[in-house]
Enzyme design. Sequence first.
Site, PDB file in Angstrom:
ATOM      1  N   GLU A 162       4.451  40.231  -7.883  1.00 26.80           N
ATOM      2  CA  GLU A 162       3.095  39.953  -8.343  1.00 26.80           C
ATOM      3  C   GLU A 162       2.385  41.265  -8.631  1.00 26.80           C
ATOM      4  O   GLU A 162       2.340  42.149  -7.782  1.00 26.80           O
ATOM      5  CB  GLU A 162       2.335  39.167  -7.270  1.00 26.80           C
ATOM      6  CG  GLU A 162       0.898  38.854  -7.639  1.00 26.80           C
ATOM      7  CD  GLU A 162       0.166  38.181  -6.489  1.00 26.80           C
ATOM      8  OE1 GLU A 162       0.296  36.957  -6.351  1.00 26.80           O
ATOM      9  OE2 GLU A 162      -0.507  38.902  -5.722  1.00 26.80           O
ATOM     10  N   LYS A 191       4.080  39.886  -2.947  1.00 28.87           N
ATOM     11  CA  LYS A 191       2.668  39.764  -3.291  1.00 28.87           C
ATOM     12  C   LYS A 191       1.887  40.937  -2.701  1.00 28.87           C
ATOM     13  O   LYS A 191       2.452  41.821  -2.066  1.00 28.87           O
ATOM     14  CB  LYS A 191       2.140  38.417  -2.802  1.00 28.87           C
ATOM     15  CG  LYS A 191       2.968  37.230  -3.321  1.00 28.87           C
ATOM     16  CD  LYS A 191       2.419  35.906  -2.902  1.00 28.87           C
ATOM     17  CE  LYS A 191       1.253  35.515  -3.765  1.00 28.87           C
ATOM     18  NZ  LYS A 191       0.797  34.123  -3.515  1.00 28.87           N
ATOM     19  N   ARG A 230       0.815  -1.208   0.000  1.00 28.91           N
ATOM     20  CA  ARG A 230       0.000   0.000   0.000  1.00 28.91           C
ATOM     21  C   ARG A 230       0.852   1.263   0.000  1.00 28.91           C
ATOM     22  O   ARG A 230       0.566   2.218  -0.730  1.00 28.91           O
ATOM     23  CB  ARG A 230      -0.933  -0.005   1.221  1.00 28.91           C
ATOM     24  CG  ARG A 230      -1.945   1.132   1.246  1.00 28.91           C
ATOM     25  CD  ARG A 230      -3.028   0.925   0.195  1.00 28.91           C
ATOM     26  NE  ARG A 230      -2.727   1.554  -1.084  1.00 28.91           N
ATOM     27  CZ  ARG A 230      -3.208   1.144  -2.239  1.00 28.91           C
ATOM     28  NH1 ARG A 230      -3.995   0.096  -2.301  1.00 28.91           N
ATOM     29  NH2 ARG A 230      -2.905   1.774  -3.351  1.00 28.91           N
ATOM     30  N   ASP A 272      -1.027  38.330 -12.054  1.00 26.51           N
ATOM     31  CA  ASP A 272      -1.981  37.504 -11.330  1.00 26.51           C
ATOM     32  C   ASP A 272      -3.410  37.758 -11.801  1.00 26.51           C
ATOM     33  O   ASP A 272      -3.920  38.869 -11.727  1.00 26.51           O
ATOM     34  CB  ASP A 272      -1.867  37.797  -9.832  1.00 26.51           C
ATOM     35  CG  ASP A 272      -2.728  36.868  -8.996  1.00 26.51           C
ATOM     36  OD1 ASP A 272      -2.708  35.655  -9.271  1.00 26.51           O
ATOM     37  OD2 ASP A 272      -3.413  37.347  -8.081  1.00 26.51           O
ATOM     38  N   LYS A 275       2.266  25.086  -3.783  1.00 21.67           N
ATOM     39  CA  LYS A 275       1.032  24.462  -3.291  1.00 21.67           C
ATOM     40  C   LYS A 275       1.219  22.942  -3.281  1.00 21.67           C
ATOM     41  O   LYS A 275       0.686  22.213  -4.108  1.00 21.67           O
ATOM     42  CB  LYS A 275      -0.156  24.873  -4.159  1.00 21.67           C
ATOM     43  CG  LYS A 275      -0.468  26.368  -4.057  1.00 21.67           C
ATOM     44  CD  LYS A 275      -1.601  26.773  -4.976  1.00 21.67           C
ATOM     45  CE  LYS A 275      -1.885  28.265  -4.853  1.00 21.67           C
ATOM     46  NZ  LYS A 275      -2.956  28.718  -5.778  1.00 21.67           N
TER      47      LYS A 275
END
Length: 282
Positions: A198, A170, A103, A219, A138
Amino acid sequence: MTHVLQIDFDIDSFVRATLAEDLGSGGDITSLSVIPADARFDGVMQSRDAITVAGLPIAEAFFRALDSNMTIEILVEEGTAVPAGSELMRLSGAARAMLTAERSALNTVQHLSGVATLARTYVDAIAGTGATLLDTRKTIPGLRQLEKYATRMGGATNHRMGLWDAAMIKDNHVAVAGSVEAAVGRAVAAKIENIIVEVDHIDQITPALNAGATHLLCDNMNNDQLHEAVALVGGRVPVEASGGVRLDSIRAIAETGVNFISVGRLTQSAPAADIGLDFAVA
């Protein structure tokens, strides 16, 4: 055929921790009670779908951790696209060890091959445009190196590996710093070599470039805005498109002239590949 993963990842520790999670304090009570200690199995791992393969050497490590004398033959090079029904690995060894490791080995190969397969579909969708597909941060905590390895096997290029290898300014950084110019200026003053900024609006581009940005991330801009951004930058720095990129939209985005397109779903939402392991008594 030698298979060594050239990644900065402690595979042995990963295998030990994963098996420990599965075995707990009691071990594989099913195999221990049902399978004779001297029983042997032959096994074949195969793909039930068309996939791009990633993670077979890690699967091998799971089996060898429980039976160091197991005979294992990896049949497919990492990053290879194979049709449904392809044999990926053949094994022969202790039945208990093979069943106990099954597994964990399959979970790993299914996940990494799923990531590689999804990456390949996006790479193929922008073939010939000159744009490069990037992954993102991510990723599942603790598995970033493996997942980013899998995107490479699918033909993508790694974006930042972490917070350490490039600055990415950002909207929240800009809000705290006070302006794009102030945020970029502080990164420049800190002697950071790679400064990604960004931008949400076209009017942020010139201030970012003037302050010292080395890479622009546009973005959630539409394609007309991306065309305008590429023209305004004029090749001075790379331009990246990001945000809401889908398989059915990525080629049109690439055709705007951007250098890079980043897609979080490569690691965030890739479905597991359908891979099985069939056993026969040796």
